[in-house]
Each structure stands twice: as C-alpha cells, then as structure tokens.
Write a protein that holds these residues in place. Structure first.
Motif, PDB file in Angstrom:
ATOM      1  N   PRO A 192      18.144  79.568  32.523  1.00 56.93           N
ATOM      2  CA  PRO A 192      19.433  79.768  31.680  1.00 56.93           C
ATOM      3  C   PRO A 192      19.054  79.350  30.141  1.00 56.93           C
ATOM      4  N   TRP A 193      19.795  80.511  29.278  1.00 59.05           N
ATOM      5  CA  TRP A 193      19.485  80.112  27.913  1.00 59.05           C
ATOM      6  C   TRP A 193      20.755  80.538  27.144  1.00 59.05           C
ATOM      7  N   ALA A 198      17.329  84.245  30.315  1.00 57.88           N
ATOM      8  CA  ALA A 198      16.133  84.774  29.804  1.00 57.88           C
ATOM      9  C   ALA A 198      15.033  84.825  30.778  1.00 57.88           C
ATOM     10  N   THR A 199      14.436  85.774  30.543  1.00 57.69           N
ATOM     11  CA  THR A 199      13.262  86.330  31.677  1.00 57.69           C
ATOM     12  C   THR A 199      12.011  86.386  30.946  1.00 57.69           C
ATOM     13  N   LEU A 200      10.792  85.595  31.541  1.00 57.72           N
ATOM     14  CA  LEU A 200       9.336  85.961  31.080  1.00 57.72           C
ATOM     15  C   LEU A 200       8.727  86.975  31.865  1.00 57.72           C
ATOM     16  N   PRO A 201       8.030  87.541  31.225  1.00 55.98           N
ATOM     17  CA  PRO A 201       7.369  87.726  30.040  1.00 55.98           C
ATOM     18  C   PRO A 201       8.293  88.537  28.877  1.00 55.98           C
ATOM     19  N   ASN A 202       9.292  89.361  29.485  1.00 52.20           N
ATOM     20  CA  ASN A 202       9.653  90.367  28.548  1.00 52.20           C
ATOM     21  C   ASN A 202      10.650  89.955  27.366  1.00 52.20           C
ATOM     22  N   ASP A 203      11.282  88.731  27.638  1.00 50.20           N
ATOM     23  CA  ASP A 203      11.951  88.077  26.291  1.00 50.20           C
ATOM     24  C   ASP A 203      11.256  87.301  25.516  1.00 50.20           C
ATOM     25  N   TRP A 204       9.830  87.120  25.608  1.00 52.25           N
ATOM     26  CA  TRP A 204       9.235  86.183  24.731  1.00 52.25           C
ATOM     27  C   TRP A 204       9.443  86.732  23.422  1.00 52.25           C
ATOM     28  N   PRO A 205       9.184  88.008  22.865  1.00 52.95           N
ATOM     29  CA  PRO A 205       9.426  88.031  21.360  1.00 52.95           C
ATOM     30  C   PRO A 205      10.833  87.887  20.973  1.00 52.95           C
ATOM     31  N   ALA A 206      11.920  87.917  21.779  1.00 57.50           N
ATOM     32  CA  ALA A 206      13.257  87.411  21.475  1.00 57.50           C
ATOM     33  C   ALA A 206      13.501  86.062  21.306  1.00 57.50           C
ATOM     34  N   LEU A 207      12.913  85.121  22.213  1.00 62.60           N
ATOM     35  CA  LEU A 207      12.739  83.751  22.064  1.00 62.60           C
ATOM     36  C   LEU A 207      12.089  83.373  20.730  1.00 62.60           C
ATOM     37  N   GLN A 210      13.958  83.526  17.637  1.00 57.75           N
ATOM     38  CA  GLN A 210      15.137  82.360  17.513  1.00 57.75           C
ATOM     39  C   GLN A 210      14.583  81.053  17.649  1.00 57.75           C
ATOM     40  N   LEU A 211      13.444  80.839  18.172  1.00 61.95           N
ATOM     41  CA  LEU A 211      12.960  79.466  18.314  1.00 61.95           C
ATOM     42  C   LEU A 211      11.744  78.993  17.542  1.00 61.95           C
ATOM     43  N   ASP A 218       6.854  78.403   4.560  1.00 56.79           N
ATOM     44  CA  ASP A 218       7.186  79.813   4.633  1.00 56.79           C
ATOM     45  C   ASP A 218       7.815  80.238   6.023  1.00 56.79           C
ATOM     46  N   PRO A 219       8.932  80.206   6.423  1.00 56.07           N
ATOM     47  CA  PRO A 219       9.156  80.576   7.876  1.00 56.07           C
ATOM     48  C   PRO A 219       8.968  81.979   8.386  1.00 56.07           C
ATOM     49  N   SER A 220       8.738  82.583   7.545  1.00 53.03           N
ATOM     50  CA  SER A 220       8.725  84.256   7.774  1.00 53.03           C
ATOM     51  C   SER A 220       7.707  84.623   8.880  1.00 53.03           C
ATOM     52  N   GLY A 221       6.779  83.714   8.956  1.00 52.00           N
ATOM     53  CA  GLY A 221       5.692  84.312   9.846  1.00 52.00           C
ATOM     54  C   GLY A 221       5.656  83.445  10.917  1.00 52.00           C
ATOM     55  N   ASP A 222       6.706  82.577  11.177  1.00 48.15           N
ATOM     56  CA  ASP A 222       6.274  81.577  12.455  1.00 48.15           C
ATOM     57  C   ASP A 222       6.468  82.242  13.549  1.00 48.15           C
TER      58      ASP A 222
END
Length: 752
Positions: A192-193, A198-207, A210-211, A218-222
């Motif tokens: 739960p999120w 949230a489901t891994l591995p598919n939601d890894w880029p979305a997480l 956000q996280l 410079d947070p642009s590359g985090d």
C-alpha cells in the motif's frame, strides 16, 4: 567509553523501527571512467518480502565519535498492526572495510508497506553528529505468471546451442527425443502506498520520481540515482571507459565486453568494469552497481522469492498417462548469453543481464557491512532459506518430491521392462533480481506409464508401441512462497502449463527396386528399420527375414538405395539364419538392415522378426509392377543424416554391439552392376571397436579393384591434424586407419 560498552548502549537506546540501508564506502576508480555517484548518498530503498528482516547499516567516518544511536520510524504506509519492529539484540556498532566505523540493526515486518526510517547518531554530549534516512519496502505476492519459452522468446536460445528448447513453437508439444523445454515464472510484489497499491517492478520509475533524494544540491538527477540495474534485453552499445568499440547510444548494454565468466567484469554506464557482479544490489558493496543509463522496471531490486515448480502427479487410475518428465536446473548464464552456450564460452560481449549469482540471505556476502535481507538462513521451527551463501541462479535449492521408476509390463527388449517416470517432480528455486526464475522440463525421464498406454503385448514378451501417438502428458504449475517465516498471507499459485510428449517408436519394412532395367525388376531391396520411442536406433539388434510366396531366394544387402527422401546407405552384417527360407542381419548404427529378394513376378510376403524385441512385421512385395515400392510405415524407412531426427547419435557401445572389433566385408553385388559403377566414395564413417579405439571405415564403389583416397583428419576448430593418401580395395567396407584422440572429424575424397 569502550567499544563494547558503546554497543550495549546502542542496544538500550534503539527504538522500534523498520528500514533499508546506505553506507559510506567509496566507489573504486577505474581508468577512463566517469565518476559514478556514490550509491550511499542516495535513498535507494531496500526491498523484502513480508516476514523477512532487513539489516540496516550505515558506515561513516563521523561514527568514530558516536556514543549513542536511535532509529525512528517516521512513516509507515501499511497496516499499523504490522508496523516494523526492531530486533533489539542485533543493534550494534562495528568496524567495516577500510577500518570505517559502522552501525547496524535488523528490522522486520509481517505486513506490507513502505517505511521511512531515520538513523541518528550522537556523541558523548548528546549532540547529533550524523543523520541518515532509510527507505524500506515490504511486499506481498501477486499471482505468479508462468510461461513456456519458445524459440522466438528473447531467451529461446539459438538453434544448436545449449540453450535451444525442445518445443520451439512454445506450445508444450515434445517428442520423447526432444531437447528439454523451459518454463519461466515471473514474480511481482505489491504494497500500500498513498491510498493506492504500488507494484514492483513496474512502478519503480514512478516511485523514483516521487521519492528519490540524494545529498546532491541539484535534485533534477535524483530519480536517475535509482538506475541500479540493467534490463533483460539483448540491446548492444556501450559508453567509453571500459568497453570498446563505443556506440553513441547514451546507454550501456551491461555485458562482459572484455570476456570472462559469470563473475564479470561487467560494464556499467559510468564506464566501469564491476566484479564480482554477484547480487543483490547493496549500496555498501559498490561493485553491485550495474546502471545502464535508463530508469525502468528492470532497476527494481526484487528480493529473492522461493518458487516451487511442480509436475502434477499421476493419479494411478487406469488410462492415466499424466505426470511424465522431470524438472532440472535452467542455467541462467546459458539463458542470458547471446550464443546460448553460457559462461563456458568466455567470449567478449556474450553474457548480458547479470547477476548470475546472488547471496541468500543478502548479508551472507563476504563483507562485514553487507546489508539487506538478513538471516540466519534457518529458523528454529520454520524452514527459513533453503540455501545459505552464494546461490547460482536458478539452481535447485531443494528437491521437494521425486518419482522412483518401477517396472511395467511393457518390455523394451525381451527381459528388459520399461519403467514409469523417475526423477525430480517438484523443486524449489529462487528468483533473481528481476523476479524471474526458470526450470527445465525433460520430457523423457526414465519412462512413461506404459501400462496405461494402448501398446500391444504378445506371447514373445514383445510390447508394440507402433500405433501409440502420445506417450504422456504433464501439467506444470508454480507456487510462490514467502521465503523466510510464516506470515498471514497465503502462497500464490500460477496457472498450469500443459505438456504433451509424442512417440517416435518405429518398426517398419519397406522395399525398393534395385535399379532400372528389366533384369533389376526381378530384385527388390527390403529394408527393416527399428528405432525406440525417443528416436534412438536399435543398433546391433538381430532381425530375421522370412520369405514366402513366389520368392526365388534372397541374400543380405549393404549399399545405397534411392528412396523418396533421398539416398539411403545401409550397413549391418549377416547374423546367420533362423531356419529354411530365412536370412538374419544385424541392424546398423542407424537401425537399418536389408536383404535382396528375387522373384520373376507375382507377390512375395516378407515377414521380419525383430528378435531382441519379440516384434513382427510383414510386407507384401509386388514384383508384378516394374519399379514398385512399398512400406508398412506411411513415412517409409529412416533416412539418416548424422543421427536420428529428435534422437541422439549412436553410442560407442551401440556401435561396438553392431560391428564388434572389426567390420565384415560388404556383400558384393553382381559383376554387371559393379561394372557400370563410377568411382566414388560411397561411405566414410568413424566407429569404435570393443577396446574403445576409433577407426575410419570407408567404402569406395568402382569398376576397378582398387582406388586411392585422400584422408584429412580435422581437430578442434576444424584444423587439419594430419593428411594421408591410402590405397583401398573397392566395393566393400574397409578399415583404413586408427584415429588419434585429437581427431574430431574426417574428410575423405578421391586422390588425383
């Protein structure tokens, strides 16, 4: 304060928490490489399955002055009743590699969710000297997805390689002589999120979007800092620094671009060569960082899950032929190699998509600061992990059930009963960092349920399987189980893959004209063929031919006849007789033997008895029609190339049984037939004698009594080991020379 007292103080002051870990070791420099971000300065989450504990580790020079430590759960997205807890006795300070001071503690949860956990270290005055935030994710299983690997799948394997599959269409259809098939399972996890799932591995880029945070201003590359793995594709191209040639693709196809085995070195997008490339990813072990330059689902560090592959058992009911085959390890280094032959090849760029091995549990890796899923491997009243240490993906961690072969009433040969299946029927394996596991399905494992097949038994103890189409079936499913301790969630089981194993058994008689012209119309070549259910020829078996009707006589035959499938060269040799009007022969290494039958017209009934098997065949040979042919088999006789279709090459033992220590001379045909023959190499073959020595056997057909041949002996890589010219007698098989162990193949041509 002594180190031991500081450890006790850490234990007393630790609060209830959950977490993942980061560290303070530097990434080793590589000549020509672009500086990689320190993975310890990014909050890449640790992942675990419900019921597992995670060892949180932080190493930093500042901890030299630490006297106290706290772990705080700052948030938890799961059920409050399953809020992670600290295993207090595990919390302590210690010294890691390079004499860096470290602190660690285990946290565990029986539920699912994402936790933010803060580690605070203070000095003797109570002043904070280091703060670090961990992210930790615990997941529950979704239904595993099972899939049959076909030749067109990315991991189907090139034809002829160790990775080639036995059912190239991926439909589960095999013959008893097929190569092994492969079943693939993928495992996903959810938690739960923010009111969603949230489901891994598919939601890894979305997480990550956000996280992800890091110590960078410079947070642009985090988010890209969560690019820790490659994918499972055969994409090519590399950045500068470690691999060459360089392709301007902006990503790195993580591969062993300089050769080497499954430990690496493997490239990454920072131009580094990382080894040993053994998982799981751990920011405290920088050589596990295999970034490819793109953030996708392949970067999710899926924790090892236990998968039980199972062949549904036979019911024992009459007519039930299910539950055949066995399960065996699928070698990941073969599956993810470009040529399908795996790490043994050693060639550059061949291996891709590591890791091929992983540490289970993660903290069994040989580093004092190793973090992630922790042990000990075994529990007291629960199984825990079935392995402890470096695990070769996807090795059989445990054979859960195995079938023991038992004799059936169906004989292969007289006195040699066929058996029921044997071998591993249920096995446990662990998934890799992508949540994938594969096993091999071997279609012919010891035997089949022959007593449930429609085979024909006779009073000679023969078991005729000629008209049996399907030998057996199998249904394979996969159950994913929580890998460590019991939790309040059930195991999840996939749908079943259906397997069907078809029969290659063939006992047949076929006949062909000897050649053109009126005189040859009085002769037919009758060919007996015998191969087993897997296509393996019954080399050396005695077969007796009985002539009835208007036959004027017959004799043994060796040579070449023309069939609808092309020329068929028949060997074998005489094996006496079995009474009046009978001729007996031994089948050659391809399971063929032949006789010449003479008649001036009408019909001759040729009956054959395959003596070792106790089976009978007969064919009516038509002499009233010029050039007539016929067969008891709709496919005609077997026409060999080098080995039986779907079967295996004849063994040295089979050759020795067929030919003994020396080959008999061929039957010489009529002088008229020989006089018309052009000089040609009709046969060249390597055989073994009873002592195991290899000999070159050659037959040259010619109108002359002798011919000169040139023999080229080839070794590894088809290099010429030796070349010689010999004079041989024609129109018979002759043993030319003894071959050395270095000779792999031989080429024979006429010498000028």
């Amino acid at each position: 304060m002594s180190r031991s007292s500081r450890m006790r103080l850490w234990s007393r002051m630790t609060a209830t928490i959950a977490g993942g870990a980061v560290a303070a070791l530097s990434v080793p420099a590589v000549a020509g490489a672009v500086n990689a971000p320190d993975p310890q300065t990014t909050n890449t989450p640790y992942t675990a399955w419900s019921g597992e504990q995670i060892r949180l580790v932080k190493c930093d020079p500042a901890l030299r002055d630490a006297e106290n430590g706290d772990l705080l759960i700052e948030s938890w997205s799961g059920d409050p009743d399953t809020r992670p807890q600290t295993e207090f006795s595990t919390a302590h300070f210690f010294t890691g590699k390079n004499e860096l001071p470290c602190a660690s503690a285990d946290v565990a949860s029986l539920g699912s969710g994402l936790a933010r956990i803060k580690f605070v270290a203070t000095n003797g005055s109570g002043d904070p000297i280091l703060k670090h935030q961990f992210l930790a994710i615990w997941m529950t299983f979704n239904d595993p997805v099972i899939h049959e690997i076909s030749a067109t799948d990315p991991t189907g394997g090139p034809a002829g390689s160790a990775n080639e599959v036995g059912d190239p269409a991926g439909d589960g259809s095999f013959t008893a002589g097929s190569r092994n098939g492969r079943a693939q399972v993928t495992v996903t996890g959810s938690f739960p999120w923010k009111g969603l799932v949230a489901t891994l591995p598919n939601d890894w880029p979305a997480l990550a979007s956000q996280l992800a945070v890091s110590s960078s201003a410079d947070p642009s590359g985090d988010a890209m800092r969560w690019d820790i793995h490659d994918d499972q594709l055969k994409t090519e191209g590399h950045v500068a620094g470690f691999c060459s040639p360089v392709s301007p693709v902006g990503i790195d196809a993580v591969a062993n671009c300089q050769g080497g085995g499954d430990a690496g070195p493997f490239s990454n997008v920072f131009g580094q060569g990382q080894e040993p490339a053994f998982g799981p990813f751990d920011s405290l072990r920088p050589h596990t960082l295999l970034s490819d330059g793109k953030l996708d689902s392949g970067d999710a560090p899926m924790p090892a899950a236990r998968v039980d592959f199972t062949i549904a058992p036979n019911s024992g009911a009459p007519g039930d032929i299910s539950g055949v085959g066995l399960l065996a390890k699928a070698n990941k280094s073969n599956v993810y190699s470009r040529n399908g032959n795996g790490a043994s090849d050693g060639s550059a760029q061949n291996l891709y998509a590591p890791y091929y091995k992983q540490w289970i549990p993660a903290t069994s890796a040989p580093a004092p600061e190793a973090s992630g899923v922790d042990g000990p491997a075994s529990g007291n009243d629960f199984a825990g992990f079935l392995v402890d240490g470096l695990y070769d993906n996807w090795d059989i961690a445990s054979t859960l059930s195995a079938a023991v072969p038992t004799d059936t009433s169906c004989n292969r040969t007289i006195g040699e009963p066929r058996t029921t299946p044997g071998g591993a029927q249920s096995v446990a394996v662990y998934t890799d960092e992508h949540g994938e596991a594969q096993v091999q399905f071997q279609p012919y494992a010891a035997g089949f349920f022959f007593d449930s097949l429609a085979g024909v038994l006779n009073a000679n103890e023969g078991c005729d399987l000629q008209d049996v189409g399907v030998l057996g079936t199998a249904a394979i499913s996969a159950t994913v189980r929580y890998p460590y301790q019991p939790v309040d969630y059930p195991a999840r089981t996939s749908s079943a893959l259906a397997k069907t194993v078809h029969n290659l058994f063939n006992k047949s008689l076929s006949y062909y004209p000897k050649g053109p012209g009126a005189a040859n119309d009085n002769v037919r070549i009758v060919v007996a063929h015998a191969n087993d259910i897997d296509g393996t020829p019954f080399a050396g078996e005695r077969v007796c031919f009985y002539l009835t009707g208007q036959a004027a006589g017959g004799t043994g035959f060796t040579g070449t006849v023309q069939t609808s499938k092309g020329p068929l060269t028949i060997g074998g040799y005489g094996a006496g007789s079995d009474g009046p009007n009978s001729l007996c022969r031994r089948l050659d290494e391809h399971g063929n033997a032949a006789i010449e039958v003479f008649a001036s017209g009408g019909t001759v009934d040729v009956v054959s008895r395959f003596v070792d098997e106790g089976l009978i065949r007969d064919v009516l040979v038509d002499f009233s029609t010029g050039g007539s042919t016929g067969s008891t088999s709709p496919n005609g006789p077997f026409v060999p190339t080098s080995s039986p279709a779907g079967g295996t090459a004849p063994t040295p033992a089979a050759l020795a049984k067929a030919f003994g220590s020396s080959l008999p001379d061929s039957v010489v045909k009529s002088a008229k037939a020989v006089s018309k023959a052009k000089t040609r190499v009709a046969l060249s073959r390597i055989v073994r004698d009873k002592q195991g020595a290899r000999w070159l056997i050659v037959r040259v057909n010619s109108s002359k009594k002798a011919a000169r041949i040139r023999v080229r002996m080839l070794g590894a890589n088809r290099r010429v080991v030796r070349s010689t010219v010999r004079s041989v007698r024609t129109n018979r098989k002759v043993r030319v020379l003894k071959l050395s162990p270095s000779t792999k193949t031989v080429k024979v041509v006429l010498a000028v």
